[in-house]
Design a protein around this motif. Structure first.
Motif, PDB file in Angstrom:
ATOM      1  N   ILE A  39      -9.534-127.202 -67.865  1.00 30.85           N
ATOM      2  CA  ILE A  39      -8.825-128.434 -67.514  1.00 30.85           C
ATOM      3  C   ILE A  39      -7.393-128.260 -67.992  1.00 30.85           C
ATOM      4  O   ILE A  39      -7.170-127.985 -69.178  1.00 30.85           O
ATOM      5  CB  ILE A  39      -9.476-129.655 -68.206  1.00 30.85           C
ATOM      6  N   ARG A  40      -6.453-128.390 -67.084  1.00 39.09           N
ATOM      7  CA  ARG A  40      -5.051-128.236 -67.477  1.00 39.09           C
ATOM      8  C   ARG A  40      -4.270-129.479 -67.078  1.00 39.09           C
ATOM      9  O   ARG A  40      -4.172-129.805 -65.899  1.00 39.09           O
ATOM     10  CB  ARG A  40      -4.446-127.004 -66.835  1.00 39.09           C
ATOM     11  N   LEU A  41      -3.729-130.169 -68.067  1.00 39.76           N
ATOM     12  CA  LEU A  41      -2.982-131.398 -67.783  1.00 39.76           C
ATOM     13  C   LEU A  41      -1.596-131.085 -67.229  1.00 39.76           C
ATOM     14  O   LEU A  41      -0.942-130.154 -67.702  1.00 39.76           O
ATOM     15  CB  LEU A  41      -2.876-132.255 -69.055  1.00 39.76           C
ATOM     16  N   LEU A  42      -1.188-131.860 -66.234  1.00 43.64           N
ATOM     17  CA  LEU A  42       0.120-131.657 -65.619  1.00 43.64           C
ATOM     18  C   LEU A  42       1.206-132.308 -66.475  1.00 43.64           C
ATOM     19  O   LEU A  42       0.980-133.353 -67.072  1.00 43.64           O
ATOM     20  CB  LEU A  42       0.156-132.252 -64.210  1.00 43.64           C
ATOM     21  N   SER A  71       0.530-133.489 -77.301  1.00 41.85           N
ATOM     22  CA  SER A  71      -0.072-133.626 -75.974  1.00 41.85           C
ATOM     23  C   SER A  71      -1.058-132.490 -75.737  1.00 41.85           C
ATOM     24  O   SER A  71      -0.945-131.428 -76.357  1.00 41.85           O
ATOM     25  CB  SER A  71       1.027-133.610 -74.913  1.00 41.85           C
ATOM     26  N   ILE A  72      -2.011-132.720 -74.858  1.00 40.28           N
ATOM     27  CA  ILE A  72      -3.008-131.695 -74.535  1.00 40.28           C
ATOM     28  C   ILE A  72      -2.396-130.735 -73.521  1.00 40.28           C
ATOM     29  O   ILE A  72      -1.848-131.175 -72.514  1.00 40.28           O
ATOM     30  CB  ILE A  72      -4.274-132.321 -73.912  1.00 40.28           C
ATOM     31  N   GLU A  73      -2.482-129.444 -73.796  1.00 40.83           N
ATOM     32  CA  GLU A  73      -2.032-128.468 -72.805  1.00 40.83           C
ATOM     33  C   GLU A  73      -3.203-128.119 -71.891  1.00 40.83           C
ATOM     34  O   GLU A  73      -3.128-128.273 -70.687  1.00 40.83           O
ATOM     35  CB  GLU A  73      -1.494-127.215 -73.489  1.00 40.83           C
ATOM     36  N   ASP A  74      -4.294-127.661 -72.488  1.00 43.39           N
ATOM     37  CA  ASP A  74      -5.489-127.442 -71.668  1.00 43.39           C
ATOM     38  C   ASP A  74      -6.755-127.617 -72.499  1.00 43.39           C
ATOM     39  O   ASP A  74      -6.716-127.682 -73.722  1.00 43.39           O
ATOM     40  CB  ASP A  74      -5.461-126.087 -70.946  1.00 43.39           C
ATOM     41  N   ILE A  75      -7.877-127.719 -71.791  1.00 40.17           N
ATOM     42  CA  ILE A  75      -9.185-127.873 -72.429  1.00 40.17           C
ATOM     43  C   ILE A  75     -10.091-126.806 -71.810  1.00 40.17           C
ATOM     44  O   ILE A  75     -10.151-126.691 -70.585  1.00 40.17           O
ATOM     45  CB  ILE A  75      -9.789-129.279 -72.168  1.00 40.17           C
ATOM     46  N   VAL A 112     -11.268-135.972 -70.632  1.00 39.05           N
ATOM     47  CA  VAL A 112      -9.838-136.021 -70.963  1.00 39.05           C
ATOM     48  C   VAL A 112      -9.513-137.323 -71.706  1.00 39.05           C
ATOM     49  O   VAL A 112      -8.826-137.310 -72.724  1.00 39.05           O
ATOM     50  CB  VAL A 112      -8.982-135.888 -69.682  1.00 39.05           C
ATOM     51  N   ARG A 113     -10.039-138.435 -71.200  1.00 41.22           N
ATOM     52  CA  ARG A 113      -9.766-139.723 -71.844  1.00 41.22           C
ATOM     53  C   ARG A 113     -10.304-139.756 -73.270  1.00 41.22           C
ATOM     54  O   ARG A 113      -9.651-140.280 -74.179  1.00 41.22           O
ATOM     55  CB  ARG A 113     -10.429-140.848 -71.045  1.00 41.22           C
ATOM     56  N   ALA A 114     -11.497-139.178 -73.481  1.00 42.63           N
ATOM     57  CA  ALA A 114     -12.101-139.162 -74.817  1.00 42.63           C
ATOM     58  C   ALA A 114     -11.228-138.365 -75.780  1.00 42.63           C
ATOM     59  O   ALA A 114     -11.012-138.772 -76.920  1.00 42.63           O
ATOM     60  CB  ALA A 114     -13.502-138.579 -74.752  1.00 42.63           C
ATOM     61  N   LYS A 115     -10.702-137.228 -75.314  1.00 39.30           N
ATOM     62  CA  LYS A 115      -9.874-136.387 -76.182  1.00 39.30           C
ATOM     63  C   LYS A 115      -8.556-137.080 -76.523  1.00 39.30           C
ATOM     64  O   LYS A 115      -8.101-137.036 -77.664  1.00 39.30           O
ATOM     65  CB  LYS A 115      -9.618-135.027 -75.523  1.00 39.30           C
ATOM     66  N   LEU A 116      -7.958-137.727 -75.516  1.00 44.10           N
ATOM     67  CA  LEU A 116      -6.701-138.444 -75.755  1.00 44.10           C
ATOM     68  C   LEU A 116      -6.909-139.575 -76.761  1.00 44.10           C
ATOM     69  O   LEU A 116      -6.080-139.808 -77.635  1.00 44.10           O
ATOM     70  CB  LEU A 116      -6.143-138.995 -74.431  1.00 44.10           C
ATOM     71  N   GLY A 175       4.012-135.740 -62.423  1.00 42.51           N
ATOM     72  CA  GLY A 175       2.651-135.214 -62.462  1.00 42.51           C
ATOM     73  C   GLY A 175       1.834-135.742 -63.639  1.00 42.51           C
ATOM     74  O   GLY A 175       0.677-135.377 -63.791  1.00 42.51           O
ATOM     75  N   SER A 176       2.447-136.587 -64.468  1.00 43.61           N
ATOM     76  CA  SER A 176       1.688-137.070 -65.618  1.00 43.61           C
ATOM     77  C   SER A 176       0.567-137.985 -65.148  1.00 43.61           C
ATOM     78  O   SER A 176       0.704-138.699 -64.154  1.00 43.61           O
ATOM     79  CB  SER A 176       2.602-137.805 -66.592  1.00 43.61           C
ATOM     80  N   GLY A 177      -0.551-137.927 -65.875  1.00 41.53           N
ATOM     81  CA  GLY A 177      -1.722-138.689 -65.456  1.00 41.53           C
ATOM     82  C   GLY A 177      -2.625-137.889 -64.543  1.00 41.53           C
ATOM     83  O   GLY A 177      -3.594-138.412 -64.024  1.00 41.53           O
ATOM     84  N   LEU A 178      -2.278-136.602 -64.348  1.00 41.89           N
ATOM     85  CA  LEU A 178      -3.103-135.750 -63.486  1.00 41.89           C
ATOM     86  C   LEU A 178      -3.554-134.512 -64.265  1.00 41.89           C
ATOM     87  O   LEU A 178      -2.908-134.103 -65.221  1.00 41.89           O
ATOM     88  CB  LEU A 178      -2.297-135.282 -62.267  1.00 41.89           C
ATOM     89  N   PHE A 179      -4.673-133.934 -63.835  1.00 44.18           N
ATOM     90  CA  PHE A 179      -5.049-132.630 -64.384  1.00 44.18           C
ATOM     91  C   PHE A 179      -5.626-131.739 -63.298  1.00 44.18           C
ATOM     92  O   PHE A 179      -6.156-132.217 -62.305  1.00 44.18           O
ATOM     93  CB  PHE A 179      -6.021-132.761 -65.572  1.00 44.18           C
ATOM     94  N   LEU A 180      -5.448-130.440 -63.527  1.00 44.42           N
ATOM     95  CA  LEU A 180      -6.057-129.434 -62.651  1.00 44.42           C
ATOM     96  C   LEU A 180      -7.380-129.040 -63.281  1.00 44.42           C
ATOM     97  O   LEU A 180      -7.463-128.853 -64.498  1.00 44.42           O
ATOM     98  CB  LEU A 180      -5.156-128.197 -62.548  1.00 44.42           C
ATOM     99  N   TYR A 181      -8.402-128.936 -62.458  1.00 43.15           N
ATOM    100  CA  TYR A 181      -9.729-128.593 -62.947  1.00 43.15           C
ATOM    101  C   TYR A 181     -10.171-127.324 -62.227  1.00 43.15           C
ATOM    102  O   TYR A 181     -10.098-127.251 -60.999  1.00 43.15           O
ATOM    103  CB  TYR A 181     -10.678-129.751 -62.647  1.00 43.15           C
ATOM    104  N   LEU A 182     -10.602-126.333 -62.988  1.00 47.54           N
ATOM    105  CA  LEU A 182     -10.970-125.049 -62.396  1.00 47.54           C
ATOM    106  C   LEU A 182     -12.328-124.604 -62.935  1.00 47.54           C
ATOM    107  O   LEU A 182     -12.551-124.597 -64.144  1.00 47.54           O
ATOM    108  CB  LEU A 182      -9.889-124.005 -62.728  1.00 47.54           C
ATOM    109  N   VAL A 183     -13.222-124.251 -62.027  1.00 42.71           N
ATOM    110  CA  VAL A 183     -14.543-123.737 -62.414  1.00 42.71           C
ATOM    111  C   VAL A 183     -14.567-122.239 -62.149  1.00 42.71           C
ATOM    112  O   VAL A 183     -14.224-121.796 -61.046  1.00 42.71           O
ATOM    113  CB  VAL A 183     -15.668-124.435 -61.614  1.00 42.71           C
ATOM    114  N   LEU A 184     -14.957-121.472 -63.154  1.00 40.65           N
ATOM    115  CA  LEU A 184     -14.973-120.014 -63.037  1.00 40.65           C
ATOM    116  C   LEU A 184     -16.367-119.455 -63.302  1.00 40.65           C
ATOM    117  O   LEU A 184     -17.096-119.987 -64.142  1.00 40.65           O
ATOM    118  CB  LEU A 184     -14.015-119.410 -64.068  1.00 40.65           C
ATOM    119  N   ASP A 185     -16.689-118.393 -62.601  1.00 40.79           N
ATOM    120  CA  ASP A 185     -17.924-117.656 -62.864  1.00 40.79           C
ATOM    121  C   ASP A 185     -17.659-116.773 -64.090  1.00 40.79           C
ATOM    122  O   ASP A 185     -16.785-115.908 -64.058  1.00 40.79           O
ATOM    123  CB  ASP A 185     -18.260-116.806 -61.631  1.00 40.79           C
TER     124      ASP A 185
END
Lengths: 124, 159
Positions: free
Chosen positions: A84-87, A69-73, A54-58, A92-102
């Motif tokens: 990766i979804r930024l809040l 702003s980044i919505e998701d990655i 996230v930091r590299a992309k920003l 909620g700024s400075g946070l992201f939700l991270y989800l791993v899917l099969d």
């Protein structure tokens, strides 16, 4: 409005193919909450590593002078999707939700839609 | 201490892997430097302060019934100072700028601490198990560690 635990539970139960979820502070690289994961998927390691993503992309956007702003990655592996979804807003700024899917079980469009809803309802 | 070059290699690895790391040091719990990669400040002073903070930290965890000391993270306006237990007699102290990824710092430091612990404990155990043969005349005599400050070692290794 939901809290961190409820949001992570919601992500794990309502999103088909979810293997793990985390709420991460990319200021520090530490997870505020994790759910799921396994021996081979340590979500605290993922939190620290994806903070760098996230930091590299920003930083890249800053260098390109993109005022947005980044919505998701989305990261597509051969067997998994990592979302990766930024809040936004409500502290909620400075946070992201991270989800791993099969990748074999998940519906990417549906997962992205659900994660957007969970993010909108989440209050930290 | 014979483990110092190996410990220094471990610190160099940490510096290569962790972005924004500005300094790293392994010291004994009583404040003596074993190996360090610290520039721009006196490592002996940092080690002594670490030992003092460690004493308070250990007493604090003990007082609230949370067991032995594991980690200490101090966050300043312009950076972090983090101390991690590395075996029973040593600690790993890392200095990082405010941009550091603390999650990553924690992960890398815990792993490094676990790798450093046997190196140091091994070096401490060896002389006890088998008496060291008298050193050859060409080498300087072994001086037991003392708390008095020594001249700064340019190689970054104190023994």
């Amino acid at each position: 409005m939901t809290n961190t635990e409820t949001a992570l539970k919601d992500a794990m139960s309502s999103i088909e193919g979810a293997l793990g979820a985390a709420l991460v502070d990319y200021g520090s690289g530490m997870a505020l909450g994790t759910l799921g994961g396994s021996q081979s998927l340590d979500l605290n390691v993922a939190a620290a590593g994806n903070t760098d993503v996230v930091r590299a992309k920003l930083r890249t956007m800053e260098m390109l002078n993109i005022q947005d702003s980044i919505e998701d990655i989305l990261i597509t592996l051969s067997g998994q999707y990592h979302l990766i979804r930024l809040l936004t807003g409500r502290g909620g700024s400075g946070l992201f939700l991270y989800l791993v899917l099969d990748a074999r079980r998940a519906n990417l469009a549906m997962a992205r839609h659900q994660l957007k809803r969970i993010e909108a309802e989440l209050e930290v | 201490m014979t483990a110092a070059p190996e410990v220094l290699t471990e610190l160099q690895g940490l510096r290569a892997r962790v972005p924004h790391l500005t300094g790293a040091m392994v010291a004994s719990t009583d404040g003596l430097v074993i190996a360090h990669l610290v520039t721009g400040m006196e490592p002996d002073g940092v080690a002594a302060l670490t030992a003092a903070a460690l004493g308070v930290g250990a007493r604090l965890t003990d007082a609230v019934g949370h067991g032995g000391f594991r980690e200490l993270l101090v966050s300043g306006e312009r950076g972090y100072v983090a101390t991690y237990a590395a075996g029973s007699s040593c600690v790993l102290t890392l200095l990082a700028s405010a941009d550091a990824n603390v999650g990553r710092l924690n992960l890398e430091a815990r792993r490094a601490g676990a790798r450093i612990a046997p190196l140091i404990d091994g070096a401490l155990e060896r002389p006890r198990q088998a008496p060291v043969p008298p050193p050859p005349r060409t080498s300087p005599p072994r001086i037991p560690p003392s708390r008095t400050p020594r001249p700064d070692n340019q190689s970054g290794v104190t023994s």
